[in-house]
Scaffold this motif. Structure first.
Motif, PDB file in Angstrom:
ATOM      1  N   GLN A 166      50.313  46.612  36.473  1.00  0.00           N
ATOM      2  CA  GLN A 166      51.370  45.602  36.577  1.00  0.00           C
ATOM      3  C   GLN A 166      50.907  44.408  37.411  1.00  0.00           C
ATOM      4  O   GLN A 166      51.205  43.255  37.092  1.00  0.00           O
ATOM      5  CB  GLN A 166      52.627  46.220  37.200  1.00  0.00           C
ATOM      6  N   ILE A 167      50.181  44.686  38.475  1.00  0.00           N
ATOM      7  CA  ILE A 167      49.642  43.605  39.316  1.00  0.00           C
ATOM      8  C   ILE A 167      48.670  42.757  38.504  1.00  0.00           C
ATOM      9  O   ILE A 167      48.729  41.522  38.518  1.00  0.00           O
ATOM     10  CB  ILE A 167      48.934  44.183  40.560  1.00  0.00           C
ATOM     11  N   GLN A 181      47.041  37.802  35.479  1.00  0.00           N
ATOM     12  CA  GLN A 181      46.525  37.173  34.258  1.00  0.00           C
ATOM     13  C   GLN A 181      47.470  36.103  33.737  1.00  0.00           C
ATOM     14  O   GLN A 181      47.040  35.101  33.160  1.00  0.00           O
ATOM     15  CB  GLN A 181      46.284  38.245  33.185  1.00  0.00           C
ATOM     16  N   GLN A 182      48.772  36.295  33.956  1.00  0.00           N
ATOM     17  CA  GLN A 182      49.766  35.323  33.508  1.00  0.00           C
ATOM     18  C   GLN A 182      49.943  34.176  34.507  1.00  0.00           C
ATOM     19  O   GLN A 182      50.650  33.208  34.213  1.00  0.00           O
ATOM     20  CB  GLN A 182      51.114  36.018  33.297  1.00  0.00           C
ATOM     21  N   ALA A 218      55.223  34.932  41.586  1.00  0.00           N
ATOM     22  CA  ALA A 218      56.388  35.730  41.994  1.00  0.00           C
ATOM     23  C   ALA A 218      56.311  37.129  41.395  1.00  0.00           C
ATOM     24  O   ALA A 218      56.622  38.124  42.062  1.00  0.00           O
ATOM     25  CB  ALA A 218      57.671  35.036  41.570  1.00  0.00           C
ATOM     26  N   GLY A 219      55.883  37.219  40.137  1.00  0.00           N
ATOM     27  CA  GLY A 219      55.721  38.516  39.491  1.00  0.00           C
ATOM     28  C   GLY A 219      54.642  39.349  40.161  1.00  0.00           C
ATOM     29  O   GLY A 219      54.768  40.571  40.300  1.00  0.00           O
TER      30      GLY A 219
END
Length: 257
Positions: free
Chosen positions: A133-134, A139-140, A144-145
């Motif tokens: 998930q990290i 990559q995006q 914040a994510g």
């Protein structure tokens, strides 16, 4: 006359800043009763209207509250969630950022040790998922994510430690931790190469946990946080030098034509 009109707000600002600092550094503790207004006014060497204005502003922000006929108190609650005023105060205090990193050394180092010692295969699978998930958020370019995913990883690590006190403590501090991580990411991304080193450190931490190596996991956690702290301090010193240089340039006398 105009000078007097502007005086009270300036005094109130100074009192607000002083009381905020006292709450942040623990001089005023949660639940503590403030001195009566008369004594506080003498202590701060201000008029009672200026003091009253400052207290009203801190009440509006949720840092203080009044009891009818019983005085003014520092808010007792540690956390209300994302908008908690004490968390806002800590996050906006530069010294508190490094206090929090030191606190994380203790908390996360112990959790990493026990996660490697006691973690089950189910725990390890959740840690692997957190790592994915990290990486996906990175990559995006979703800062914040990424902060959210990193916070989730630490919560999973606390669960893997099988220490209920550690787990509930971090859950209670989640909003403070996540916002601190986000702020660190935003600053550290300014330095080329830093992000890759942080990713490598976290990968080493996760590898040590999954390999069941408690001491290595604890050491990897400390190395990870120490690198973040040293880099933030270096960036802070560089910013101070740049601001000093800018002031010197602005105030330098013009050369004769």
């Amino acid at each position: 006359m105009p000078a007097r009109k502007n005086q009270a707000p300036k005094l109130a600002d100074a009192i607000v800043a002083e009381l905020e600092q006292m709450i942040a550094d623990g001089s005023l503790q949660p639940g503590q009763k403030l001195l009566p207004e008369r004594e506080l006014a003498v202590q701060f060497q201000v008029s009672r209207p200026s003091l009253r204005e400052a207290i009203q502003r801190l009440e509006a922000r949720g840092l203080l509250y009044r009891r009818q006929g019983g005085g003014t108190y520092v808010k007792q609650e540690l956390s209300h969630g994302l908008a908690d005023p004490l968390f806002d105060l800590l996050l906006n205090n530069p010294d508190s950022q490094f206090d929090l990193l030191e606190f994380r050394h203790v908390l996360e180092g112990v959790a990493a040790y026990y996660a490697a010692l006691r973690g089950t295969e189910i725990d390890f699978e959740r840690i692997r998922h957190s790592q994915l998930q990290i990486e996906a958020a990175q990559q995006q370019g979703d800062l914040a994510g990424e902060a959210n995913a990193v916070t989730d990883f630490y919560l999973v690590m606390m669960e893997a430690s099988h220490n209920a006190v550690l787990l509930h403590l971090v859950r209670a501090l989640r909003s403070l931790l996540e916002r601190n991580i986000l702020r660190n990411i935003e600053v550290l991304n300014q330095r080329p190469g830093v992000v890759n080193r942080i990713r490598r450190h976290r990968a080493e931490l996760i590898a040590a946990i999954l390999a069941g190596q408690p001491e290595q996991a604890r050491d990897a956690c400390h190395e990870h946080l120490a690198f973040i702290e040293d880099t933030l301090l270096d960036i802070q010193r560089e910013d101070q030098r740049n601001r000093r240089l800018t002031r010197q340039i602005r105030t330098a006398p013009a050369e004769p034509q």
